[in-house]
Every structure is written in structure tokens, then in C-alpha cells.
Design a protein around this motif. Structure first.
Motif, short mmCIF file in Angstrom:
data_model
loop_
_atom_site.label_atom_id
_atom_site.label_comp_id
_atom_site.label_asym_id
_atom_site.label_seq_id
_atom_site.Cartn_x
_atom_site.Cartn_y
_atom_site.Cartn_z
N LEU A 149 0.88 -1.34 0.23
CA LEU A 149 0.03 0.17 0.01
C LEU A 149 0.82 1.35 0.09
O LEU A 149 0.69 2.24 -0.56
N ALA A 192 0.27 3.93 -2.91
CA ALA A 192 -0.46 5.09 -2.60
C ALA A 192 -0.12 5.50 -1.22
O ALA A 192 -0.77 5.21 -0.07
N ARG A 245 -0.48 8.01 0.55
CA ARG A 245 -1.55 8.84 1.42
C ARG A 245 -2.32 7.92 1.79
O ARG A 245 -3.08 8.01 3.16
N ALA A 246 -2.83 7.02 0.78
CA ALA A 246 -3.96 6.19 1.49
C ALA A 246 -3.13 5.17 2.45
O ALA A 246 -3.77 4.76 3.61
N ARG A 264 -1.36 6.22 4.90
CA ARG A 264 -1.10 7.00 5.91
C ARG A 264 -2.55 6.90 6.51
O ARG A 264 -2.96 6.78 7.84
N PHE A 265 -3.71 6.84 5.68
CA PHE A 265 -5.11 6.85 5.91
C PHE A 265 -5.30 5.56 6.64
O PHE A 265 -6.09 5.43 7.69
N HIS A 266 -4.60 4.51 5.94
CA HIS A 266 -4.83 2.99 6.66
C HIS A 266 -4.43 3.22 8.06
O HIS A 266 -4.78 2.27 9.03
N GLU A 305 -4.77 11.32 10.94
CA GLU A 305 -3.57 11.25 10.16
C GLU A 305 -2.97 12.50 10.78
O GLU A 305 -1.80 12.55 10.22
N GLY A 363 -5.97 7.63 -4.33
CA GLY A 363 -4.90 7.89 -3.77
C GLY A 363 -4.72 8.03 -2.32
O GLY A 363 -3.93 8.10 -1.62
N HIS A 364 -6.14 8.57 -1.78
CA HIS A 364 -6.16 8.82 -0.37
C HIS A 364 -7.12 7.86 0.30
O HIS A 364 -6.67 6.90 1.10
N MET A 374 -4.95 -1.13 -6.50
CA MET A 374 -5.47 -2.26 -5.62
C MET A 374 -6.81 -2.69 -5.95
O MET A 374 -7.58 -1.79 -6.30
N LEU A 376 -8.45 -1.96 3.35
CA LEU A 376 -7.64 -0.65 3.86
C LEU A 376 -8.32 0.08 5.14
O LEU A 376 -7.37 0.40 6.08
#
Lengths: 360, 510
Positions: free
Chosen positions: A231, A235, A237-238, A240-242, B305, B342-343, B349, B357
Motif C-alpha cells: 500500500l 499510494a 497517502r492511502a 497513512r489513512f490506513h 492522520e 490515492g487517499h 489495488m 484498507l
């Protein structure tokens, strides 16, 4: 006019077809290169790819394959975990050297004691040496946001200097009559990485490489940490979100790749190389980068790629001794493999489209 | 009908991309000085159509004529030379350069800087769009940035100005100013092609409308003579139903934020300054604001975050400000960021992996650190079924889904975790009207079941539809939440900071 167009979903076909296509292209262009050098291209290609496995001296060369493939696989798997996460450890060569020095130093410190625990402790010391060397770029990156590519690469040259110092100074064989180099581990059974099955070239390093390949595969596909690695690479940023901490990931990936490179160095110095010497390192740490990409950063792919790369090493050596090819030509040939791999790789995510002639 | 001479005629235009026909046999015409709306849902083919007019995309079939002459622009520069200019929805400005420098960058032969600055000033005054040419773009509000883009176009003296969703970044007052400018341009003979899905705006502004659905023209009409609902149903092709609110009992405070200040991690972002609010169980707090006023930072600070002092954020009374995203999910808070690619999701994926996620923690999808992939796949399939996500299956990459479908999947992922606090930034951004209604309905359903919900959005109609209380983010500060019932657009506009010092702009006419 040809045009590249992004595929909606990455092509599974090209994901697996890329390495074989790259190998074939390398053979064709390499063949042309050899022909221009006045050699028979078919003979050269046969010497590199066929003879080591099925030729006259295959009984010896087959064993050499695993001897060469082992360290490549071990290092490449560690690198691939980092590359998957977008962490570019280019300095595996340095970590390999430091692992070898640390592992050897622990063994040589207790020479000539015979104890079953010596070798396992050396293994740990080797892994530690590589790990510690990799922690330098890791911590500089997380603390000061330095570029790990540059720092890890430059530390290779520092490690080479330490290696020279070790073989002419603090690890020099006291009975070596002034020649540089440490004691030879072949005369120190408790600290020797001996063959488990010689005809296949299987020593503990080979065992470690194959086991690591399977474990890394399970880590990436089944474990949460593997998911986080993938991950973070795809991505950030994803990730960090995870809930992935980028700093922890850098430390983890650099640590694993450093430790595995250190292990490879330790198994090499106590086994096939036999001793610490000024030019003990033979570029495995750099070649492993090619192996990692050739194996699609997939641990099982890397195991196959490691053997393929070992084949070009063993076969390349044959070609240079038997056919008088310069070493540089073999290195160009190996470099070509990575070049074509990256070029063909575009097709995984893109496809060619023939666009109708534009009327301007 | 108008008696204006025809400026641009589009006839039988068809454009297909692999797997999708973006435009099919589209025909319409725009008269000189006409304000023409191009109306349709996301994915109806509006953007492709205007890209063809602007020379960015070439049609497969059909022809266009500009003032009777064949018009086949091969690149935007050619379109501009022929008098067609465009203001994009997403600005292409350099934040570290000033206004005049940005304008100069878009010109082929920019005049000397001082002369250009004088021209910018002249045009901006003439059209009631005050703009200081020497200001840094990074310091401008979204509305002011749009003015830079508009002035950049006006300097070319265009015959046709294309505007792609221009009001999504404006406060109601700024919209009013923009409309006056557009009407003035129209009176001077400049035609405007206005792209939007906001029907009230189109009713007040536009002379004619062409409605697209799935790439085809389904109707042309005079917006003033139609109701917004009629046009919406033409756009969607079905009758719409308004979400219904289940009145739940308001319980104790589920999410409390007090005096939260964090620096923005985004370059030229907006830091949060002393934000305080509480959301009770069963309550929906709507947070409005023009884009770039701290919305993304607020989401990051709530999702974990971005961390703050422990007491700054409390979930069900427990200090949570210093917790990361995983711990906050454990504590019952789920968050949905605005940026899908992307966020909120990893584009390459699969949907299964993207389900893991964020849902891994609350749905118990790990055992001893190993991922329960079969269980995750089952959850992904549940989301796909419950939210009517159009996809060949859960194994395709997220990027293969259309924006609206992916949004439905991501909303389902957060809303189906049984969380007690739900924070969503832009829940229906880029989603078609029917799906948007469904998403809003499920937000209200979760609130009805007792969840505390924070909805951050730039769509005021959406906020008024779902919110119990209402607040506005402006420059990183949050106004005191007020009950949403009875709020008028004017009051909201003033809460949003009015028109950013623009009230004087049109005083000459007033």
C-alpha cells in the motif's frame, strides 16, 4: 502513429510475460553484439545459457548455480520488500560487506575454540552487521529527510574502505606471512559454512535464501505488514489513512533488507569465499537490484530470477575463459537484461494503440 | 427563440473511448452573445464535448462550424486564436508566482510586465472583477483564483467563453458577482457555454440549455420556462426521490472537538485555528465552506492522520487527539476523505484490498496479523450489493471503476462498519443524482440508528438536506454551529465570509 494508452486494469498476461520476453530480447541484441565482436553468437548464447546446466562440465557448474544464486536471492528479496514500499535501498553491497565483516569477526575472535554455538552466533552477528549499516540511511531519512538512495549508495564505498582495513589490519591473518586477508574458515570447522549437499552447491546460505523466499511470499500476500508495504508503495497517502507510520515502515524495510544482505555476506565469507579479503565483495549487492526487478519484486519470481542471473554469471565466466569474451561484454549483456525488462514492463500498465493518421 | 446570429454550430458529433461512447450524434447551436447551458450528470459527456470545442480532443465524426466556417481546432492555441477561450474547473496556476506572471505564462507573446499589469487592471475593473496583478496566487482565495483564469481568457477578447462548473468553488455572493460579469459579457456579444449540474443557477443565468444523458442530447429547453425538477428528471431520466429523515432521539455527545489548532501538512494549505464543536448521537453536523478553507485538514485531524493534543478530540468522552487512524477506528470513528484516487483508495489495488484498507480493524479481518482475505472479500461483496456498485467483480482494480461507482463503494465501506462517529468529506462529489440521493439516504439512516455524523461538503443543497446543525469553515476557523432548520442562503453566504471583500465590485451599477 503508435500511441501509448493506459490500461484500465494492469495486464496479468504482461506481468508474467515480461521477464521471458526481456530474456529473449537480450539474447537477440546480445547476439548481435557478440557477432559484431567477431564471435559466433549462437555459440556464445549456448555457452551462457545451456552449457552450465547440460554441458560437459555441468556436474561442477550446476552446483555453482546455487552458490551464486543464493546470495543474490537473499539480498534481492530484502530489497524487493523495500522497493515495493517505495524505499530505495541501493546500498545492499555495503550491508553485505558489513555483515560479512561482523560475522567473520565474531568467529575469528574465538579462534580456534570448537563449540556448536559459534556458527549460529556468527549468523546473528552477520545479520546485525547488515542491519546496523542499513539503519544509518534509515534513521537519516526518518530524522532529517535525507535521500536513502544517495546515503545507502555512498555507504557502500565507506564499507569497502572498512573491508580493506579489515583485511590488512584488524582481521588480518596473524599467520598469513604479511599477505592481506583473514584466516581461512576452511581451517576453522566450528565457524565454517560447509556444504550440506555439495553436488547441488547447497550450503546454509542457499537454505536461508529458499526459506526466505517462501516466508517473504507469505508476508506479502497474507500478512498485514505485507499489505502495508504494498500500500505504501502504491499510494502513500492511502497508507497513512490506513494507519501506516511512514517512518516505521522505512526502518522496518531498510532493516529487513540490511539484515538479509548481511546474512548473505556472512554465509559467503564463511563458505564459498572462505576468508575476508580486500576484494571479497563481488557486486552481488548491485546485481541483486537487477534480480529483484527481473523477479517482478515477487519473492517467488526472485528465486527464479536469481537462478537465471546465476546462469549468466557462471555461463559468462565460461564464455570469457573458453571463447575469450571480455568481462565487460558479459556485464553489458547482464545490464541489457534489466534495460529490456524495464522497457517491456511498460506494457503491463499501458498498451499500444494505432491511432488513425491525424489530419492536421 | 432568439434571433441572434449563429456563432457556433455543433452537428452530429460522436466521440468514443475504448469501452465507452462519450458523445453520440450531439447537435446544438449557440448564438452570438447567448448564455448556453450544457447540462448533464457526471459522465453524461459534457466535458468531452467542450474539450472537442476547445481543441483538446478530436471528434470521431461530425462537424463544427464557427460563424459559418468549418471549425476543426487541432489544439487549444488554435481554438484561442479563433476566439474560443475556456475556464477549467481545476485551475492551472502556479501558487508561487504572482497574478501577472501567471497570466503571462499562458500567453504566446506576453507584453512587458508593466503593460500587462495595467491591462489586467483595466479588464478587471471593466468587468467588476477586482484583482491586484502583483499578488501571489498562493495567497488568493479560490474565487480570486478563478478571476485570474477568467481575466486570462478575457485578455484574448474571446467570442465564446467556455466555463466548466465555475461556481463549485464560490460563495453565494461570489456567484452573484460572477453572474453579473457573465451577463455583461453576454450583453457585449460574447457567447458563453456554461457547464453545470446546478439547476437553480442555470435557471437564473442561461438563455438556452442542451441536456445530455449518456452522451446523447435528450432535450433542449429554455431554462426559465422549466422547473428545476423537470430539468433534473430530464438529466437523470427517472423520477427523483428526496431522502427522508428518520427523526432519531439526540443522545449524549459522541464526538467533541475543542480548540483544535493544527498546522497544515499541505503546501499552501490552510491551518486549523481553534476549532470547537460537538456532535451528539443521532445528529448530522454539516460543515460548508469554499474549497481550500481547511476542509481537508479537518478531515485529517479527525481521521487521525494529523495528531493533536489528547484532549482536543474526544470520541465518546475519551481523549483521542493523539491517537492514530487505527486506534480511532477502534474507538468507533470512521472517516472518508475527499480524494478517492490515492487517499481514500489505492487506485491499483483491488476492491477487496481497498475494503481491507479501512475495514480491517472494525470488521475483525486480521488474525495474529494475518489478513482474512476470504472474509474481506465477503465484506467487499456486501458493499457492492448494498450500494449497487457497478463492477465486474470485487477483484478489479479500483481505478477501473468510474468515479461515481468508486465513491459508492467507498461510502459503503465506511457506512457499513457500524461506527459510532462518521466523518465524510464530499460524500457525493462526482456521483450521479440517483446515487447521490442513495448516499444521502444512508447517511441519514446511520444517524437514525444513533451514529454521530459530520458531513463536510461544498454543496449547500446537500448540506441543508442532511444536516441537523450547520457550520462554516472559513480560513481554517469554524463558525459556531447553528440549527440548520430555517437557515436561508443569504445567511449561509454571510457565514461563508461573504464575497471576500468583493461587495464594492459592482457599486457603480448598484
Amino acid at each position: 502513429m503508435l500511441r501509448l494508452e493506459k490500461r484500465p486494469t494492469p495486464s496479468r498476461f504482461w506481468l508474467y510475460a515480461t521477464p521471458p520476453v526481456a530474456v529473449v530480447l537480450t539474447m537477440i541484441v546480445g547476439g548481435i553484439l557478440f557477432a559484431m565482436m567477431g564471435k559466433n553468437p549462437f555459440e556464445v548464447i549456448r555457452t551462457i545459457f545451456w552449457d552450465p546446466v547440460f554441458g560437459e562440465f555441468a556436474f561442477y557448474l550446476r552446483g555453482q548455480l546455487l552458490v551464486k544464486a543464493g546470495p543474490l536471492i537473499l539480498i534481492a528479496i530484502g530489497l524487493a520488500l523495500g522497493f515495493r514500499a517505495g524505499i530505495w535501498n541501493i546500498g545492499a553491497e555495503g550491508q553485505y560487506i558489513m555483515g560479512a565483516i561482523c560475522g567473520a569477526a565474531v568467529g575469528l575472535a574465538v579462534f580456534p575454540t570448537e563449540n556448536r554455538l559459534i556458527f549460529p552466533v556468527m549468523v546473528v552477528a552477520g545479520a546485525f552487521g547488515g542491519w546496523a549499516w542499513a539503519m544509518i540511511p534509515a534513521i537519516l531519512k526518518t530524522r532529517f529527510n535525507t535521500n536513502e538512495i544517495l546515503v545507502s549508495l555512498m555507504l557502500v564505498y565507506v564499507a569497502e574502505t572498512i573491508l580493506a582495513k579489515a583485511s590488512t589490519g584488524f582481521l588480518k591473518n596473524p599467520e598469513g606471512m604479511g599477505f592481506p586477508g583473514s584466516r581461512n574458515f576452511s581451517s576453522f570447522p566450528a565457524a565454517q559454512n560447509s556444504y550440506i549437499y555439495e553436488p547441488l552447491g547447497l550450503h546454509w546460505g542457499g537454505v536461508a535464501a529458499l526459506v526466505t523466499g517462501v516466508l517473504a511470499y507469505i508476508l506479502l500476500t497474507r500478512h498485514q505488514a505485507g499489505f502495508q508495504i504494498r500500500l505504501a508503495g502504491q499510494a502513500p497517502r492511502a497508507a497513512r489513512f490506513h494507519g501506516v507510520s511512514p517512518a516505521r515502515l522505512v526502518v522496518m524495510c531498510m532493516g529487513i533488507s540490511g539484515a538479509l544482505a548481511g546474512l548473505a555476506g556472512m554465509f559467503e565469507v564463511t563458505g564459498p569465499a572462505g576468508q575476508i579479503s580486500i576484494d571479497f565483495n563481488s557486486g552481488y549487492g548491485f546485481t541483486a537490484i537487477i534480480v529483484a526487478f527481473l523477479g517482478r519484486l515477487n519473492p517467488l519470481g526472485i528465486v527464479l530470477a536469481g537462478f537465471l542471473m546465476a546462469l549468466t554469471y557462471v555461463g559468462g565466466e565460461m564464455a570469457s575463459t573458453n571463447l575469450g569474451l571480455p568481462d565487460a561484454a558479459i556485464q553489458v549483456f547482464q545490464g541489457m537484461l534489466l534495460f529490456f525488462l524495464l522497457a517491456v514492463d511498460v506494457l503491463t500498465n499501458y498498451r499500444f494503440r494505432l491511432s488513425m493518421g491525424a489530419k492536421a | 427563440m432568439t434571433t441572434r446570429p449563429e456563432l457556433l454550430r455543433v452537428e452530429g458529433i460522436t466521440k468514443a473511448y475504448p469501452g465507452v461512447v462519450a458523445n453520440s450524434d450531439v447537435t446544438f447551436a449557440i448564438g452570438e452573445g447567448e448564455i448556453h447551458a450544457l447540462l448533464g450528470e457526471n459522465g453524461a459527456g459534457k466535458s468531452t464535448m467542450v474539450k472537442m470545442i476547445y481543441g483538446l480532443v478530436r471528434p470521431d465524426q461530425g462537424q463544427m462550424t464557427l460563424r459559418g466556417a468549418a471549425y476543426t481546432p487541432s489544439k487549444p492555441a488554435e481554438a484561442r486564436r479563433l476566439g474560443v477561450a475556456m475556464v477549467f474547473q481545476h485551475f492551472s496556476l502556479f501558487e508561487a508566482l504572482n497574478v501577472a506572471e501567471n497570466v503571462a505564462l499562458g500567453m504566446e507573446n506576453p507584453p512587458p510586465m508593466r503593460e500587462l499589469a495595467a491591462r489586467i487592471r483595466a479588464v478587471s475593473e471593466e468587468y467588476g472583477l477586482p484583482l491586484d496583478p502583483s499578488r501571489m496566487v498562493g495567497d488568493l482565495s479560490a474565487g480570486e483564483r478563478q478571476r485570474v483564469e477568467i481575466i486570462r481568457c478575457l485578455l484574448q477578447d474571446p467570442k465564446l467563453l467556455i466555463m466548466d462548473e465555475p461556481t463549485s468553488v464560490l460563495t453565494p455572493q461570489e456567484v452573484e458577482i460572477l453572474f453579473r460579469t457573465l451577463r455583461q459579457l453576454s450583453a457585449e456579444g460574447t457567447a458563453i457555454l456554461y457547464i453545470s449540474h446546478k439547476l437553480e443557477e442555470i435557471k437564473t443565468l442561461c438563455d438556452e440549455a442542451t441536456i445530455l444523458r449518456r452522451g446523447k442530447v435528450v432535450a433542449t429547453c429554455t431554462p426559465r420556462e422549466r422547473t428545476a425538477r423537470e430539468m433534473a428528471e430530464l438529466m437523470v431520466g427517472q423520477a427523483l426521490k428526496t431522502p427522508e429523515r428518520r427523526i432519531g432521539e439526540k443522545g449524549e455527545v459522541a464526538l467533541g472537538v475543542s480548540d483544535l489548532s493544527v498546522a497544515s501538512p499541505i503546501p499552501f494549505g490552510t491551518s486549523l485555528k481553534g476549532i470547537s464543536f460537538t456532535v451528539a448521537k443521532g445528529e448530522v453536523l454539516g460543515i460548508a465552506g469554499v474549497a481550500g478553507n481547511g476542509q481537508e485538514e479537518l478531515l485529517l485531524a479527525l481521521s487521525g492522520e494529523l495528531r493533536s493534543g489528547p484532549d482536543k478530540v474526544r470520541i465518546a468522552g475519551h481523549a483521542a487527539g493523539d491517537l492514530g487512524p487505527v486506534e480511532r477506528r477502534k474507538a468507533g470513528l470512521v472517516a472518508a476523505p475527499e480524494d478517492r484516487y490515492g487517499h481514500a483508495a489505492a487506485p491499483d489495488m483491488s476492491l477487496v484490498e481497498n475494503a481491507f484498507l479501512t475495514a480491517g480493524v472494525r470488521k475483525g479481518l486480521t488474525k495474529n496479523g494475518f489478513v482474512d482475505w476470504p472474509g474481506t472479500r465477503k465484506f467487499a461483496e456486501e458493499i457492492i450489493a448494498a450500494y449497487d456498485v457497478r463492477t465486474p467483480g470485487p477483484d478489479v482494480a479500483a481505478r477501473a471503476l468510474s468515479g461515481g461507482n468508486l465513491q459508492k463503494f467507498l461510502m459503503g465501506r465506511e457506512l457499513m462498519q457500524g461506527a459510532s462517529v462518521i466523518v465524510i468529506n464530499q460524500p457525493t462529489w462526482g456521483v450521479d443524482a440517483a446515487a447521490a440521493a442513495q448516499i444521502r439516504q444512508s447517511i441519514l439512516d446511520r444517524a437514525g440508528e444513533g451514529a454521530a455524523v459530520v458531513v463536510i461538503s461544498q454543496d449547500l443543497d446537500e448540506l441543508l438536506e442532511v444536516s441537523d446543525s450547520f457550520a462554516v469553515l472559513n480560513g481554517g476557523r469554524l463558525t459556531k454551529p447553528r440549527p440548520a432548520e430555517g437557515l436561508t442562503m443569504d445567511e449561509i453566504g454571510l457565514m461563508m465570509g461573504g464575497a471576500h471583500g468583493m461587495e464594492v465590485a459592482h457599486h457603480v451599477e448598484a
